[in-house]
Structure formats: C-alpha cells, structure tokens
Write an enzyme that holds these catalytic residues in place. Structure first.
Site, PDB file in Angstrom:
ATOM      1  N   ILE A  11     -26.901  10.012 -24.506  1.00 38.66           N
ATOM      2  CA  ILE A  11     -28.042   9.109 -24.306  1.00 38.66           C
ATOM      3  C   ILE A  11     -28.897   9.121 -25.570  1.00 38.66           C
ATOM      4  O   ILE A  11     -29.338  10.191 -26.022  1.00 38.66           O
ATOM      5  CB  ILE A  11     -28.916   9.547 -23.106  1.00 38.66           C
ATOM      6  CG1 ILE A  11     -28.062   9.726 -21.852  1.00 38.66           C
ATOM      7  CG2 ILE A  11     -30.038   8.538 -22.859  1.00 38.66           C
ATOM      8  CD1 ILE A  11     -28.815  10.319 -20.667  1.00 38.66           C
ATOM      9  N   SER A  15     -35.705  11.474 -24.882  1.00 37.77           N
ATOM     10  CA  SER A  15     -36.777  12.485 -24.929  1.00 37.77           C
ATOM     11  C   SER A  15     -37.868  12.244 -23.892  1.00 37.77           C
ATOM     12  O   SER A  15     -38.549  13.181 -23.483  1.00 37.77           O
ATOM     13  CB  SER A  15     -37.396  12.539 -26.332  1.00 37.77           C
ATOM     14  OG  SER A  15     -37.976  11.298 -26.658  1.00 37.77           O
ATOM     15  N   GLY A  17     -39.430   9.206 -20.609  1.00 40.19           N
ATOM     16  CA  GLY A  17     -39.233   7.985 -19.835  1.00 40.19           C
ATOM     17  C   GLY A  17     -37.892   7.879 -19.116  1.00 40.19           C
ATOM     18  O   GLY A  17     -37.369   8.851 -18.573  1.00 40.19           O
ATOM     19  N   TYR A 147     -41.136  -7.916 -28.996  1.00 39.17           N
ATOM     20  CA  TYR A 147     -40.275  -7.156 -28.073  1.00 39.17           C
ATOM     21  C   TYR A 147     -39.274  -8.052 -27.338  1.00 39.17           C
ATOM     22  O   TYR A 147     -38.073  -7.767 -27.310  1.00 39.17           O
ATOM     23  CB  TYR A 147     -41.186  -6.458 -27.067  1.00 39.17           C
ATOM     24  CG  TYR A 147     -40.508  -5.604 -26.020  1.00 39.17           C
ATOM     25  CD1 TYR A 147     -40.094  -4.297 -26.324  1.00 39.17           C
ATOM     26  CD2 TYR A 147     -40.324  -6.061 -24.717  1.00 39.17           C
ATOM     27  CE1 TYR A 147     -39.509  -3.493 -25.354  1.00 39.17           C
ATOM     28  CE2 TYR A 147     -39.738  -5.255 -23.746  1.00 39.17           C
ATOM     29  CZ  TYR A 147     -39.335  -3.976 -24.066  1.00 39.17           C
ATOM     30  OH  TYR A 147     -38.761  -3.187 -23.103  1.00 39.17           O
TER      31      TYR A 147
HETATM   32  N1  NAP Z   1     -40.887   1.182 -19.077  1.00 37.40           N
HETATM   33  C1  NAP Z   1     -40.615  -0.067 -18.802  1.00 37.40           C
HETATM   34  O1  NAP Z   1     -41.348  -0.731 -18.041  1.00 37.40           O
HETATM   35  C2  NAP Z   1     -39.387  -0.722 -19.369  1.00 37.40           C
HETATM   36  C3  NAP Z   1     -39.007  -1.967 -18.859  1.00 37.40           C
HETATM   37  C4  NAP Z   1     -37.879  -2.591 -19.355  1.00 37.40           C
HETATM   38  C5  NAP Z   1     -37.145  -1.979 -20.349  1.00 37.40           C
HETATM   39  N2  NAP Z   1     -37.538  -0.772 -20.847  1.00 37.40           N
HETATM   40  C6  NAP Z   1     -36.713  -0.189 -21.917  1.00 37.40           C
HETATM   41  O2  NAP Z   1     -36.255   1.070 -21.472  1.00 37.40           O
HETATM   42  C7  NAP Z   1     -35.985   1.881 -22.622  1.00 37.40           C
HETATM   43  C8  NAP Z   1     -36.671   3.217 -22.427  1.00 37.40           C
HETATM   44  O3  NAP Z   1     -38.082   2.990 -22.451  1.00 37.40           O
HETATM   45  P1  NAP Z   1     -39.123   3.886 -21.654  1.00 37.40           P
HETATM   46  O4  NAP Z   1     -39.918   2.992 -20.825  1.00 37.40           O
HETATM   47  O5  NAP Z   1     -38.421   5.036 -21.057  1.00 37.40           O
HETATM   48  O6  NAP Z   1     -40.080   4.320 -22.849  1.00 37.40           O
HETATM   49  P2  NAP Z   1     -40.362   5.690 -23.591  1.00 37.40           P
HETATM   50  O7  NAP Z   1     -40.676   6.765 -22.620  1.00 37.40           O
HETATM   51  O8  NAP Z   1     -41.340   5.362 -24.644  1.00 37.40           O
HETATM   52  O9  NAP Z   1     -38.938   6.056 -24.243  1.00 37.40           O
HETATM   53  C9  NAP Z   1     -38.494   5.510 -25.429  1.00 37.40           C
HETATM   54  C10 NAP Z   1     -37.429   6.439 -25.980  1.00 37.40           C
HETATM   55  O10 NAP Z   1     -36.937   5.886 -27.205  1.00 37.40           O
HETATM   56  C11 NAP Z   1     -36.929   6.910 -28.184  1.00 37.40           C
HETATM   57  N3  NAP Z   1     -37.043   6.331 -29.516  1.00 37.40           N
HETATM   58  C12 NAP Z   1     -38.001   5.481 -29.987  1.00 37.40           C
HETATM   59  N4  NAP Z   1     -37.772   5.228 -31.282  1.00 37.40           N
HETATM   60  C13 NAP Z   1     -36.638   5.904 -31.619  1.00 37.40           C
HETATM   61  C14 NAP Z   1     -35.893   6.037 -32.822  1.00 37.40           C
HETATM   62  N5  NAP Z   1     -36.265   5.413 -33.953  1.00 37.40           N
HETATM   63  N6  NAP Z   1     -34.792   6.820 -32.799  1.00 37.40           N
HETATM   64  C15 NAP Z   1     -34.406   7.465 -31.673  1.00 37.40           C
HETATM   65  N7  NAP Z   1     -35.066   7.376 -30.516  1.00 37.40           N
HETATM   66  C16 NAP Z   1     -36.173   6.607 -30.504  1.00 37.40           C
HETATM   67  C17 NAP Z   1     -38.137   7.782 -27.817  1.00 37.40           C
HETATM   68  O11 NAP Z   1     -38.003   9.080 -28.352  1.00 37.40           O
HETATM   69  P3  NAP Z   1     -38.704   9.614 -29.704  1.00 37.40           P
HETATM   70  O12 NAP Z   1     -40.060   8.961 -29.810  1.00 37.40           O
HETATM   71  O13 NAP Z   1     -38.735  11.080 -29.479  1.00 37.40           O
HETATM   72  O14 NAP Z   1     -37.780   9.234 -30.808  1.00 37.40           O
HETATM   73  C18 NAP Z   1     -37.970   7.832 -26.304  1.00 37.40           C
HETATM   74  O15 NAP Z   1     -37.005   8.811 -25.959  1.00 37.40           O
HETATM   75  C19 NAP Z   1     -36.484   1.087 -23.820  1.00 37.40           C
HETATM   76  O16 NAP Z   1     -35.409   0.415 -24.424  1.00 37.40           O
HETATM   77  C20 NAP Z   1     -37.438   0.082 -23.203  1.00 37.40           C
HETATM   78  O17 NAP Z   1     -37.570  -1.070 -24.014  1.00 37.40           O
HETATM   79  C21 NAP Z   1     -38.635  -0.136 -20.375  1.00 37.40           C
END
Ligand code: NAP
Length: 252
Positions: A11, A15, A17, A147
């Site tokens: 995955i 880290s 979410g 986005y």
């Molecule tokens: N939350 C929502 O409502 C929602 C809805 C639709 C889709 N999504 C999608 O679901 C996915 C997970 O998002 P989340 O909501 O769980 O948000 P999150 O908690 O902010 O998780 C984002 C993850 O991406 C990692 N990341 C960011 N930049 C990175 C980089 N340059 N290299 C490697 N890892 C990186 C972060 O880890 P580090 O910062 O430690 O690198 C973290 O593990 C994303 O693609 C988001 O667009 C979320």
C-alpha cells in the site's frame, strides 16, 4: 474477516487515513503488508506491517522500493495506490505549484506505481493493481480545480487499462470513496454529506478488492446521487453546481 486471496499487499499512502486503515485490517487478517509513505516511523513494530519509506513522486524510488519489498518479503499479490493530496481552494487562488504537485502525487504517483509493478506482474501473468480515485472524479465541482481532474484521470486510466491488463491475467480496481473522516478532510469547513468513518471505508474497500470488483464506490446513496447528477443536461447540472460557490471572489 473471511479468508483473503492475498499473501502480500503493498500500500502506497499507508501512514494515515484510508490507506492506514486498510493496512491495519489486512494485517489483522494475517496478510503481510508493505506500507509506504513519506512518514512511516510510527508503523514500525506493528504485527504484519512492514514500513518502506517512500515519496511516490520519485519514480526511481518507487521502482527500488518494489524491488526491496520483493527481496525482503517475497512477491506482492496486490498493490494499492492510496497516496493523495487535496487542497480545497478556488481556481484563482491556486498556484501552478499546487496544480503540479497535486498531479504529481495523485496521478503520476499511480503511474509510477504501475511502472514499477507491471513488468513483474505481466511476466508472471498474475497480480491485482488498485488505486483510490474519488467520487470527485465523476464530475467537475467548484473548489476542486486541482484535485478533481487528477481523480477523473485516475478513473479514465483504470477504464483504459482494465481490458489490456486482463490479457495478462492482471486484475484492475478503482476505488471511489465519498467523504471519509481522515486528516485530508479534517480541515474542510463545508458540510460533508454521508461522511464515512475510515474503518468502514477500509472494510468496504477490502471486501470489493477480494471480490475482484472493478469499481468500489461508497457510500452507495452519495454515489448514486452524483452519478445521476452527471446524467443531467448541462443547464441543469450547472444550475446545481453554481449554488455550491458563494459570491464572486474579489481577486480576478
Ligand atoms: N478522505 C476522503 O474523503 C477521500 C475521498 C475520496 C478519495 N480520497 C482519496 O483517498 C486517498 C487517501 O486519502 P485519505 O483521506 O486517507 O488522506 P490522508 O490521511 O491524508 O492520507 C494520504 C496518504 O498519502 C500519503 N502521501 C501523500 N503524499 C505522498 C507522497 N508524496 N509520497 C508517498 N505518500 C504520500 C500520506 O502519507 P505521508 O504524508 O506520510 O507521505 C498519507 O499516507 C487519497 O488518494 C485521497 O485523494 C479521500
């Protein structure tokens, strides 16, 4: 949880979410999880979770990490691109850098992942590739100029690749969540309809992936509303989305 079809899962974006929750649930079911992100120190010592620090925007590092995982844990059956970046601002407030970095993490991150794993998956004629797009990719919405297009591209990418990858016995899945309570959405200052907890989002994701589903989208009611909205004629569609923005910003 029922027996899962994978021994090892990688995955990227594990880290916090949704990615972190998926990692925890898979590990609890006895799957070995290679967990990547830029900040992975807090994952050390968790049973069945193996941290591999990685910035997904660096293609060479992604390829090297895939190699390291294979050498240390063995071949990966499923990879999930969960890394993402979201900046909810209007188009006129965005810098070129915001557009570029969002594209780099959200879209090129998945491309870097595919570039690393597909040669091995093709050679052995097996494997499952999955990535998290979003319901925001179904339609253009205000505040989503950086986005939304990256998520639309990820859905389009999955649709394009699925038939090609099937020829090599590789499964493709695209995950389209609605609003999920994570660090990404914690700062949102607008109502988030049908907000879901990450535990439930991860459960539904794993269930869909285990069934080999192409699209895994939730919550169902929100998905249906947005897909219906997309079917409206443009005048009706914009009559609705126009209401989502306030008065014109002072900046041109
Ligand atoms: N939350 C929502 O409502 C929602 C809805 C639709 C889709 N999504 C999608 O679901 C996915 C997970 O998002 P989340 O909501 O769980 O948000 P999150 O908690 O902010 O998780 C984002 C993850 O991406 C990692 N990341 C960011 N930049 C990175 C980089 N340059 N290299 C490697 N890892 C990186 C972060 O880890 P580090 O910062 O430690 O690198 C973290 O593990 C994303 O693609 C988001 O667009 C979320």
């Amino acid at each position: 949880m029922a027996k899962l079809p994978w021994q090892r899962v990688w995955i990227i974006g594990a880290s916090t979410g949704i990615g972190f929750e998926i990692a925890k649930q898979l590990a609890a079911a006895g799957v070995e999880v290679a967990a990547s992100a830029r900040n992975v120190d807090h994952l050390a010592g968790l049973a069945h979770i193996h941290p591999f620090k990685l910035d997904v925007t660096n293609a060479a590092s992604v390829a090297k990490t895939f190699q390291n995982i294979g050498d240390n844990l063995g071949p990966v059956d499923l990879v999930i691109g969960a890394a993402g970046k979201y900046k909810p601002v209007f188009s006129q407030e965005l810098s070129l850098e915001d557009f570029r970095s969002t594209l780099d993490v959200n879209y090129m991150g998945v491309i870097n992942m595919l570039d690393a794993v597909l040669p091995a998956f093709r050679a052995r004629r097996s494997g499952h590739v999955a990535w998290i797009a979003s319901v925001a990719g179904y339609l253009g919405l205000p505040k989503s100029a950086a986005y939304g297009p990256t998520k639309a591209a990820l859905i389009n990418l999955a649709e394009g690749l699925k038939p090609e990858l099937e020829q090599f016995n590789i499964t493709t899945s695209v995950i389209n969540p609605g609003f999920v309570r994570t660090p990404m959405t914690d700062g949102n200052d607008f109502p988030m309809p049908f907000l879901m907890e990450p535990v439930e989002a991860a459960r539904r994701t794993i269930e869909g992936l285990a069934k080999g589903k192409f699209e895994i989208a939730y919550p169902t009611r929100f998905v249906l509303i947005l897909k219906t909205l997309r079917l409206l004629p443009n005048w009706a569609f914009f009559a609705i989305t126009r209401r989502l923005i306030g008065p014109p910003a002072s900046k041109p």
